[in-house]
Structures are given as C-alpha cells and as structure tokens.
Design an enzyme around this catalytic site. Structure first.
Site, mmCIF file in Angstrom:
data_model
loop_
_atom_site.group_PDB
_atom_site.id
_atom_site.type_symbol
_atom_site.label_atom_id
_atom_site.label_comp_id
_atom_site.label_asym_id
_atom_site.label_seq_id
_atom_site.Cartn_x
_atom_site.Cartn_y
_atom_site.Cartn_z
ATOM 1 N N GLU A 1 4.844 -9.002 3.447
ATOM 2 C CA GLU A 1 6.583 -9.481 3.649
ATOM 3 C C GLU A 1 6.589 -8.507 3.118
ATOM 4 O O GLU A 1 6.353 -8.111 1.804
ATOM 5 C CB GLU A 1 6.633 -10.806 2.544
ATOM 6 C CG GLU A 1 5.957 -12.444 2.587
ATOM 7 C CD GLU A 1 6.812 -12.558 3.569
ATOM 8 O OE1 GLU A 1 7.975 -12.640 3.519
ATOM 9 O OE2 GLU A 1 6.636 -13.825 4.009
ATOM 10 N N CYS B 1 13.744 -8.493 -2.672
ATOM 11 C CA CYS B 1 13.372 -7.643 -1.115
ATOM 12 C C CYS B 1 14.746 -8.946 -0.191
ATOM 13 O O CYS B 1 14.894 -7.828 0.704
ATOM 14 C CB CYS B 1 11.927 -8.414 -0.295
ATOM 15 S SG CYS B 1 12.136 -10.414 -1.395
HETATM 16 P P1 NAP Z 1 3.637 -1.456 -3.761
HETATM 17 O O1 NAP Z 1 4.092 -0.957 -3.910
HETATM 18 O O2 NAP Z 1 3.972 -1.854 -2.244
HETATM 19 O O3 NAP Z 1 3.066 -3.192 -4.532
HETATM 20 C C1 NAP Z 1 2.840 -3.964 -4.082
HETATM 21 C C2 NAP Z 1 1.377 -4.542 -4.390
HETATM 22 O O4 NAP Z 1 0.045 -3.796 -3.301
HETATM 23 C C3 NAP Z 1 1.270 -4.722 -5.718
HETATM 24 O O5 NAP Z 1 -0.306 -5.656 -6.573
HETATM 25 C C4 NAP Z 1 -0.320 -3.645 -5.998
HETATM 26 O O6 NAP Z 1 -0.993 -3.096 -7.195
HETATM 27 C C5 NAP Z 1 -1.045 -4.341 -4.526
HETATM 28 N N1 NAP Z 1 -1.230 -2.348 -4.094
HETATM 29 C C6 NAP Z 1 -0.893 -1.306 -4.453
HETATM 30 N N2 NAP Z 1 -1.204 -0.162 -3.558
HETATM 31 C C7 NAP Z 1 -2.474 -1.037 -2.654
HETATM 32 C C8 NAP Z 1 -3.341 -0.738 -1.323
HETATM 33 N N3 NAP Z 1 -4.859 -0.014 -1.266
HETATM 34 N N4 NAP Z 1 -4.521 -2.395 -1.359
HETATM 35 C C9 NAP Z 1 -4.461 -3.150 -1.666
HETATM 36 N N5 NAP Z 1 -2.860 -3.439 -2.730
HETATM 37 C C10 NAP Z 1 -2.236 -2.334 -2.867
HETATM 38 O O7 NAP Z 1 5.157 -2.848 -4.014
HETATM 39 P P2 NAP Z 1 5.873 -3.296 -5.365
HETATM 40 O O8 NAP Z 1 7.194 -1.781 -5.995
HETATM 41 O O9 NAP Z 1 5.317 -4.296 -6.267
HETATM 42 O O10 NAP Z 1 7.244 -3.621 -4.435
HETATM 43 C C11 NAP Z 1 8.225 -3.736 -4.389
HETATM 44 C C12 NAP Z 1 8.364 -3.730 -2.908
HETATM 45 O O11 NAP Z 1 8.318 -4.749 -2.469
HETATM 46 C C13 NAP Z 1 9.684 -3.554 -2.288
HETATM 47 O O12 NAP Z 1 9.788 -2.379 -1.306
HETATM 48 C C14 NAP Z 1 10.193 -4.888 -1.387
HETATM 49 O O13 NAP Z 1 11.526 -4.479 -0.972
HETATM 50 C C15 NAP Z 1 9.394 -5.367 -1.604
HETATM 51 N N6 NAP Z 1 9.627 -6.746 -1.688
HETATM 52 C C16 NAP Z 1 9.780 -7.792 -0.272
HETATM 53 C C17 NAP Z 1 8.976 -8.816 -0.652
HETATM 54 C C18 NAP Z 1 9.238 -9.984 0.788
HETATM 55 O O14 NAP Z 1 9.276 -10.988 0.159
HETATM 56 N N7 NAP Z 1 9.642 -9.351 1.742
HETATM 57 C C19 NAP Z 1 9.557 -9.281 -2.300
HETATM 58 C C20 NAP Z 1 9.917 -8.835 -3.230
HETATM 59 C C21 NAP Z 1 9.164 -7.879 -3.041
HETATM 60 P P3 NAP Z 1 -0.437 -2.113 -8.033
HETATM 61 O O15 NAP Z 1 0.602 -2.485 -8.438
HETATM 62 O O16 NAP Z 1 -1.211 -2.780 -8.822
HETATM 63 O O17 NAP Z 1 0.065 -0.716 -7.778
#
Ligand code: NAP
Length: 516
Positions: A258, A295
């Site tokens: 997602e 999102c």
């Molecule tokens: P993110 O930086 O991609 O992080 C998401 C998750 O992935 C966090 O738990 C992060 O951990 C983890 N992570 C980071 N690097 C990783 C790796 N190499 N391997 C495995 N996991 C890893 O996203 P965010 O800043 O939290 O969220 C914002 C984004 O999410 C926005 O673009 C938004 O559109 C999207 N979003 C989408 C939805 C949907 O349902 N489609 C819902 C909500 C948000 P850490 O925090 O420990 O780095």
C-alpha cells in the site's frame, strides 16, 4: 522519557540503548520517547510465532478467532483517552485526528469480529462450488479450499495511522489464522506500543499470536521463510526495497504493498447545490484532517471551467477559517506534521508543484499556542495547475500535507479521465455529480485505475462519507503507483494470509471431509 520496548517471543525486550531512535513531540520538538531494536534476535522471534502462535490460532474456529478480535477492540477502546493523548504528544494529532485513527482501529476489529461470527465454527473456507472433473455423473470432483499459511504475517506500517494500521492488518491475519509481527513506523510508534501493551496485559491472545517490533526493521527480512506473508504500508521506494529484498524473492514470500497515491476528485458539470456542497465539505476535510497526512487524501481537484471561480473562493475561505496550532487547544483544527523530515519533504514537494502550478491560497498568520519558530507546521496551500495536461510533479509528487492542486477541465468524461489517469493508479477517486450518463461513463473510464471509487449525488449528499474514510467492507489499495496491493474488503482481506489449494478426488467424500 518513555522507553518503547519490543514484544518478541512473548517477552518485552529492550534493544541496545546506544542504537535508540528518539521520538519527539512535533508541536514543541521536545523528545518524548526512545526505541531501539539493536541486538534483538528477530530470527528467534519469528520462529516463536511460527511454532507457538501459528498452531494455537489454527486450532481455533473462525468464530473463536473473532471473539479474540472483539476482546481486542474492547480493551483498546477502554484506553481511548490515553491513546488520544499519545496521538497528541507523539504525532501532533488534534483530538479529532486521533479519534479518527483509534476509532478506525477498534471499529475495524469489531467489523471482522462480526464477519467471523458469520463464518462460524469452521477452520477452513471453501472457495466456490465443487467442480465436476470428467463425464457427467462422475464422482470425480475438484474443490478449492482456503487454508491459513503456516508462517508469520509481517506487518510493516507507515507513521500516519499508528492505531488503525496495526488493527486493520492484524484483524485480517489473526482471523485467517496467522500470527502477527507488527512493525510500526518508528516516529509515531508510541500509540501502537500502548495498544499492544493493553492487549498483552489483558491476556487476550494465545501465546505467540502477536509480536511487536518497535524501532528500526533491522535484519527482520533476512529471516523470512516461504510460509510467511508481508503486508507493507508506506512510501513507494521502501515498498520497492521490500519487494525486491533477495531473501523475500528467494523464499517466494507474498508481499502486499500500500503505497502513495495522487488521489483525484472530480466535480461533474451541472451538479446540484447539495452535491457541490458535499464536494467542498469533503475537500476541506481531506486537505486538513491529520494535516493532510493521509494516503487517501485528495491531491488533485478537477473542476469544470465555469465552476472554477466559485470553488476557489469557497475552498479558500474554508482553508482560511482553519485554525492551525497546538493540537492541545480544542479550538485548533490542524496540528503540525509528524516529523521534521515530513516537514522538509512537504516543503520540497510544494516547491516542485510550484514549477507547474500557481498558489491560489496560502495559509498565514500566527500559529495558535505555539512558540514562534517551533514545531513542524505546514499551513494549507491550494494551487492551480498552469497546464493541467502536462505530465510532471502535479500528477507525480505526493505532498504529504495540507496541499492540493486545482485542475480546470472542460466538463467531459474524456478530459476528466485523461487527467486522472496521469496519476498512474490511485487508492481512491471521487465523483460528485447528478448527471447519470456522466457518472456511469466516469465509473467505467476510471474504475480500472482505482482501488475504490466514491460517488456522491444530491440524494446521498448529506450522509455521504468523505473519500478518505477507509471502510473495512470495501477493498483498500490501488493499482500502479498506489502499490498494486489490496487489503480489507470483508473476507477478501484474508486472502494474503491464506493458501488456496485445489483438492481433487471423490467429490462426496471431499465434501464430507471439508465440512468443518
Ligand atoms: P516509509 O518511510 O516508507 O516507512 C514505512 C515503514 O517502512 C516504516 O515502518 C519504516 O520503518 C519501514 N522501513 C523503512 N525502511 C525499510 C526497509 N528498508 N525495509 C523494511 N521496512 C522499512 O513511509 P512513511 O514515511 O512511514 O509513510 C508515508 C508514506 O506512506 C506516504 O507516501 C503515504 O502515501 C504512504 N501511505 C500509504 C498508505 C496506503 O494505505 N496506501 C497508508 C499510509 C501511508 P522506520 O519508521 O523505522 O523507518
């Protein structure tokens, strides 16, 4: 300062303090908690969930698993006020923002508890009818059956919904019969940690059924095994890194993604007043709820040329009336973004949008109850694309904040569809109008580019739900840049956690064997 531990192997465990991340209050920038996963044995944690939690859950019927979800929902609801306060301190949530997250979590758990009652005292689900395999009258038949995968459901979540993100994924996996290891985004993990603590303290789930990793993901993915499943929510780049992780690829672990999305809303020509009012009301909510960090938030606004002036004026007035500041103040509508990194990302994204769009409205004035210069605030900004058809940032850059762009169009479905498709796949699209031919053609033209379409006409305008509200009954996810995943959707939400097996042989015997 709160130390956020991890719950692994049915024990609360603290990582090495030397590797700890610091969580802050985004209104004051004061440190509020720490989390570390350094030194934790994640391979052992996954093995424990597979060998202890999996068998315990698979021994239960759907109705029994549903009773666990209902108990989780009640236990978390009892802590609602504490969770709302954590949302304020650790994520900059107003009371309304935090309620949206927490009530979404408990509501989703309760919805799946209800579905479980309907599925009843069974451990397997049949997928469709038995199929005759040969001459008419033969006993040879085939039946598709859905069985729980025998690994762990790894749930990696985004920062913006620490409560709902945990619950919507856990509800589906636990109901399907899979143990869960949840990894919330570090920056806002306190709320998830508190929810898991409440569930653990209440002794609701069987041993091994739920684990929590609070802090960096560490080497978690190096330990996945073929029977596991991964559900990820977050940025597209992180999703790509997970999907292409060598161990994940080699083990053939299914990954549901997602990701981000430039959701569009379309105002049809000749819409009735009630429909236009719902359009404007929902737009304002989508731009400002959770400071635009959703999102499913609306990023692109399609308005027929002749309605552009009215829409600009009304929306700008609503945005000007939106009080921004300390979410502890009940008069405040919108708090800060969650982290310094999010604020920097929003500013950079806004600068990119401005290469293609002009600012129509920009929030200003002092922030309510905030020390000058403090906090990760982003005031609302409304833009208008100079050339709506030009590909580029307006259709490509998701500013994760209270920012959206107007795209004037000629009022035809053809032009609206051409513009919306430039977003390359979205979680949710919305249509507001009363012209039936327009609505039908727009659903057909846009449906394949979305996970969900919300259609609002004058007859439902006063009760219509704003498009960013994800309902457990319907699928959440979208094609293309939205990640290509799908979650929720009632029983469809269990699919990631189930293996479909075709059982072939003596039809009447198979039917008896699979009766429960
Ligand atoms: P993110 O930086 O991609 O992080 C998401 C998750 O992935 C966090 O738990 C992060 O951990 C983890 N992570 C980071 N690097 C990783 C790796 N190499 N391997 C495995 N996991 C890893 O996203 P965010 O800043 O939290 O969220 C914002 C984004 O999410 C926005 O673009 C938004 O559109 C999207 N979003 C989408 C939805 C949907 O349902 N489609 C819902 C909500 C948000 P850490 O925090 O420990 O780095």
């Amino acid at each position: 300062m709160q130390v956020l531990t991890s719950y692994l192997g049915d024990r609360w465990q603290a990582g090495d303090a030397a590797g700890a991340a610091t969580l802050v209050n985004p209104t004051t920038e004061a440190p509020v908690a720490t989390a570390s996963t350094r030194g934790l044995d994640l391979g052992a944690a996954l093995a424990h969930a597979r060998t202890v939690g999996g068998p315990a859950l698979r021994a239960l019927t759907f109705a029994e698993r549903g009773a666990l979800l209902a108990a989780m929902s009640k236990a978390i609801h009892a802590e609602r006020d504490a969770l709302i306060e954590i949302g304020r301190i650790n994520a900059g949530n107003t009371r309304g923002d935090a309620k949206f997250d927490v009530d979404g979590a408990t509501g989703t758990l309760m919805y799946y508890a209800g579905l479980a009652r309907e599925l009843g005292e069974r451990r397997t689900l049949l997928d469709g009818e038995a199929l005759t395999l040969g001459r008419p009258g033969t006993r040879l038949q085939g039946q598709h059956v859905l069985l729980p995968r025998e690994g762990v459901a790894l749930h990696i979540n985004a920062f913006n919904f620490p409560a709902w993100g945990l619950a919507e994924k856990a509800a589906c996996a636990l109901l399907a019969g899979m143990p869960v290891l949840a990894k919330p985004a570090t920056a806002t993990a306190w709320m998830t940690w508190h929810m898991v603590k409440v569930v653990v303290d209440a002794g609701i789930l069987p041993p091994g059924a739920l684990a929590l990793l609070t802090g960096s993901v560490g080497d978690l993915l190096d330990h996945v095994q073929p029977a596991d499943a991964i559900a990820f929510t977050g940025g597209a780049e992180t999703g790509f890194a997970i999907r292409s992780h060598p161990r994940v690829l080699r083990a053939g672990v299914p990954v549901n993604i997602e990701a981000d999305s430039l959701n569009a809303t379309v105002l049809a020509p000749d819409a009735e007043d009630a429909t236009v009012d719902a359009f404007l009301r929902h737009l304002h909510k989508e731009m400002t709820q959770k400071a635009g960090q959703k999102c499913t938030g609306t990023r692109r606004i399609l308005v027929p040329h002749d309605l552009l002036g009215e829409v600009k004026e009304d929306l700008s007035r609503r945005l000007a009336d939106t009080l921004v500041g300390d979410p502890a103040d009940d008069a405040v509508h919108m708090g800060p973004l969650a982290t310094a990194g999010q604020q920097k990302g929003a500013r950079e994204g806004l600068a990119q949008l401005q290469t293609q769009a002009d600012v129509v409205f920009q929030g200003e004035g002092p922030l309510v109850g905030v020390e000058p210069g403090r906090g990760y605030f982003q005031r609302p900004v409304l833009l208008q694309a100079r050339d709506p058809h030009a590909p580029g940032p307006v259709h490509d850059v998701e500013v994760f904040g209270p920012v959206a762009t107007l795209l004037p169009y000629d009022g035809t479905v053809e032009e609206a569809a051409a513009l919306v498709r430039l977003g390359q796949g979205s979680l949710v699209g919305s249509l507001y109008g009363d012209d039936r031919a327009f609505l039908r053609d727009a659903i057909l033209a846009l449906g394949a580019h979305h996970g969900r379409l919300v259609v609002t006409d004058a007859k439902v305008a006063d009760q219509a739900l704003h498009p960013g509200l994800v309902m457990p009954h319907l699928t959440h996810g979208g094609p293309g840049r939205a990640g290509g995943g799908t979650e929720l959707g009632g029983p469809r939400g269990l699919a990631l956690y189930q293996q479909r097996v075709g059982v072939q042989g003596n039809g009447p015997l198979i039917a008896k064997l699979l009766d429960a």
